[in-house]
Motif scaffolding. Structure first.
Motif, short mmCIF file in Angstrom:
data_model
loop_
_atom_site.label_atom_id
_atom_site.label_comp_id
_atom_site.label_asym_id
_atom_site.label_seq_id
_atom_site.Cartn_x
_atom_site.Cartn_y
_atom_site.Cartn_z
N VAL A 1 0.84 -1.20 0.00
CA VAL A 1 0.00 0.00 0.00
C VAL A 1 0.87 1.26 0.00
O VAL A 1 0.54 2.26 -0.63
CB VAL A 1 -0.99 -0.01 1.18
N ALA A 2 2.02 1.18 0.69
CA ALA A 2 2.93 2.33 0.68
C ALA A 2 3.43 2.60 -0.73
O ALA A 2 3.47 3.76 -1.18
CB ALA A 2 4.11 2.07 1.63
N ALA A 3 3.78 1.54 -1.45
CA ALA A 3 4.25 1.72 -2.82
C ALA A 3 3.16 2.34 -3.68
O ALA A 3 3.40 3.24 -4.49
CB ALA A 3 4.67 0.37 -3.41
N PHE A 4 1.94 1.88 -3.45
CA PHE A 4 0.80 2.42 -4.20
C PHE A 4 0.62 3.90 -3.89
O PHE A 4 0.40 4.73 -4.79
CB PHE A 4 -0.45 1.63 -3.84
N GLY A 5 0.71 4.25 -2.59
CA GLY A 5 0.58 5.64 -2.19
C GLY A 5 1.66 6.51 -2.81
O GLY A 5 1.41 7.61 -3.28
#
Lengths: 374, 291
Positions: free
Chosen positions: B74-78
């Motif tokens: 999710v961090a990468a997506f953010g």
């Protein structure tokens, strides 16, 4: 000055003529008429938002609160009409919830006049109170957005919770048709379409005058710099409250029409996604103009409607994408795009004229004899 | 008996408060340091919940085993969203509300297409699916686990913000971007990493709430509204404020729900938030920085 009025006014008139001529074009296709009436009803909350957000800079994320109250007010009346043959004239959902007699606050809704008055008056009253409460303390920007959002959630929770009086999650269904002076208005009819279009045009025209009045000018000044307007001696909080309340009344009208066109009222009218959708429509059209916001609402709904008929699942995906692109590249919406193009054309013309004048003037610059030679 | 039910309600409040804080933590960081009102936060949470469900039902990895993966994903997506969209909106804070809501709509629909619209369920880790009896109180271990993990994440975030080089850079950029840049701090990089960290926290929150709430594409909307109330009431950019306001709102919810009912509890909580913002728009514990 007159030119400043004329062009926008032409736009408003053109839009009015366009929506009034729709029935002539779709003929007897009452389903299409109903669909278009729905789009026009949804244009009203977008116009309301353009009024308080675009003009006065008050971002109301809870417009659905007023919209929902309007919807429930008219639904209460139409439900009573539909329940006339029930024992005690009691709406069906009250029977299911073991309510013995019609609650006192339902009684006046037997009258259509009262219902319409409540659908506009209650949102105006509540918004005046909330506006007075917020703006006295000089609450602005994000905090207004959060407070209005919280208010919306409160309204939604209460409507769902008070199932005995509101129908809870199901809302109020099986509403009667509107009956004005003995005339039944079927939501699938030309008459209903004209009622909706007429309401929208009336609101737009009133808004057109309001925005260009001294009141409108002060609102725009407040949007730009409230502190400076305060120094001029204006009661900023009062102007903001009036704008906020007027906008709530307009949203209430929209809610009434929307409940009639769908023939039900539901707590989803007061749910967060719909209120944020109002903001989206308003922003896509252009928040600085009431007409642009109305067109934005109609366009987005029409796109959404036709997309979801074509490929059901990806419609929302595309709508979200369009919206992100508009925010990124057209911060003033489609209306801003039109305006910019117009001023650019106009500006180019003016520059040409100015240039020609400058050239003409420079020709007879007085040069004294001998000046150049030195 | 009265004492026991008091403690039982207090524990429920603590549990609600810890979940609120867990959800609000990422939001508090993103809003506090960049002023971005991220309405897609609920969808980050939803992504985390779905990732956990996918790991469990398709790959057989348990909830605890997937936490790190969920955070990173999710961090990468953010980070990707910040680079492509959010970074262009820093000078228009109200517009971030609109753009992130648009992103949220897309994520919801995207997930509906990918995983279907039906509710999904995530199982509790077996080792945590027990109830402790302590001095006459029945305490579900998983709730205690969430409280402990929230405290852990809070401590880690505090350490990151106040004790690391990165945190110092972030605070410098938050205080004055132009001057921080003139000292050679790459503010763009700081912002995108911060956004990624906030998104990752939302993902972990989603993974942790997945077993106690049902997982659906539109689960995020309710969470993001609650989280916003916590952050705004606590005060922009204040971790302590977020902790206190999550605690207050949690206990208030539990207490009123016990005395009246759940809905009225939420109504009262929201009205409290409105009144607090009215009288203290800077929040309960404003961050004392010059802006």
């Amino acid at each position: 000055m007159s030119q400043k009025w004329l062009l926008p006014l032409l736009g408003y008139v053109a839009f009015s003529v366009a929506i009034l001529s729709v029935p002539a074009m779709v003929g007897d296709n009452v389903f299409l008429l109903n669909k278009y009436a729905r789009y026009l009803a949804l244009a009203l909350p977008a116009v309301a938002l353009a009024l308080c957000w675009g003009q006065a800079g008050i971002l109301n994320l809870g417009q659905g609160f007023s919209f929902g109250i309007g919807a429930y007010a008219i639904a209460m009346h139409l439900k009573l009409v539909a329940s006339a043959s029930n024992p005690g004239g009691l709406p069906d959902f009250m029977g299911w919830n073991n309510v013995g007699a019609l609650p006192w606050f339902w009684e006046p809704f037997h009258s259509l006049g009262f219902a319409v008055l409540a659908g506009i008056g209650v949102p105006v009253l509540l918004a005046s109170l909330l506006g007075w409460f917020m703006f006295r303390a000089r609450i602005a920007g994000v905090f207004v957005a959060i407070i209005t959002l919280a208010m919306l959630v409160v309204g939604n929770l209460l409507v769902v919770d008070q199932q005995r009086y509101t129908g809870g999650l199901n809302g109020m269904t099986d509403l009667a048709w509107l009956n004005v002076l003995g005339l039944q208005i079927d939501p699938y009819s030309r008459a209903f379409y004209y009622l909706t279009a007429g309401s929208l045009i009336a609101v737009l025209m009133a808004g057109f005058v309001l925005v260009r009045s001294k009141f409108g000018l002060i609102l725009q000044a407040i949007r730009g710099n409230p502190e400076r307007v305060r120094y001029f001696g204006y009661d900023v909080a009062r102007y903001q409250s009036v704008a906020f309340a007027t906008s709530a009344g307009v949203a209430g009208i929209g809610g009434m029409l929307y409940a009639m066109v769908l023939e039900f009222a539901s707590p989803t009218f007061m749910a967060v996604p719909l209120s944020l959708a109002f903001v989206i429509w308003c922003a896509v059209g252009g928040r600085q103009s009431l007409l642009a916001a109305a067109i934005g609402a109609v366009v987005v709904n029409a796109i959404q409607g036709s997309l979801s008929e074509a490929f059901l699942d990806t419609a929302q995906l595309l709508v979200g994408g369009i919206f992100v692109l508009v925010v990124l590249f057209l911060p003033r919406g489609l209306g801003g795009l039109v305006e910019d193009t117009a001023t650019r054309l106009h500006g180019a013309g003016a520059r040409l004229r100015r240039g020609r004048e400058a050239v003409e003037k420079s020709v007879d610059l007085p040069v004294k004899r001998g000046e150049v030679a030195k | 008996m009265a004492v026991e039910s008091f403690f039982s309600q207090a524990f429920t409040g603590l549990s609600i408060g810890s979940i609120l804080l867990l959800i609000a933590l990422g939001l508090a960081i993103i809003y506090g340091s960049m002023g971005v009102i991220n309405l897609a936060h609920g969808e980050f949470l939803m992504l985390g919940a779905y990732a956990t469900w996918f790991m469990q039902s398709q790959l057989g990895v348990g909830l605890l085993g997937s936490l790190v993966f969920v955070f990173v994903m999710v961090a990468a997506f953010g980070w990707l969203l910040e680079r492509t969209i959010v970074q262009f909106l820093y000078h228009r804070p109200l517009d971030t509300i609109l753009a992130t809501w648009g992103i949220g709509i897309m994520l919801q629909q995207g997930m509906r297409l990918l995983a279907g619209g039906e509710l999904r369920y995530v199982e509790l880790p077996g080792s945590l699916d027990v109830t402790l009896s302590l001095m006459g109180l029945e305490l579900p271990l998983y709730r205690i686990f969430i409280i402990v993990l929230t405290v852990g994440l809070l401590a880690a975030t505090w350490y990151l913000m106040k004790r690391t080089e990165f945190g110092m850079r972030l605070r410098a950029v938050t205080q004055n971007r132009a001057i921080a840049e003139s000292y050679g701090i790459n503010s763009k990089r700081v912002y995108s990493l911060t956004f990624a960290y906030g998104a990752g926290l939302a993902g972990v929150a989603g993974a942790l709430v997945a077993p106690i709430k049902s997982v659906s594409p539109d689960m995020g909307t309710a969470f993001v509204v609650d989280a916003f109330m916590v952050v705004v009431m606590g005060g922009v950019g204040s971790l302590l404020g977020a902790v206190v306001s999550a605690g207050v709102l949690g206990e208030l919810t539990a207490g009123v729900a016990y005395l009246l009912n759940d809905t009225l509890a939420k109504v009262l909580v929201f009205l409290t938030v409105i009144v607090v913002i009215r009288f203290r728009p800077q929040g309960l514990f404003p961050d004392r920085t010059r802006s």
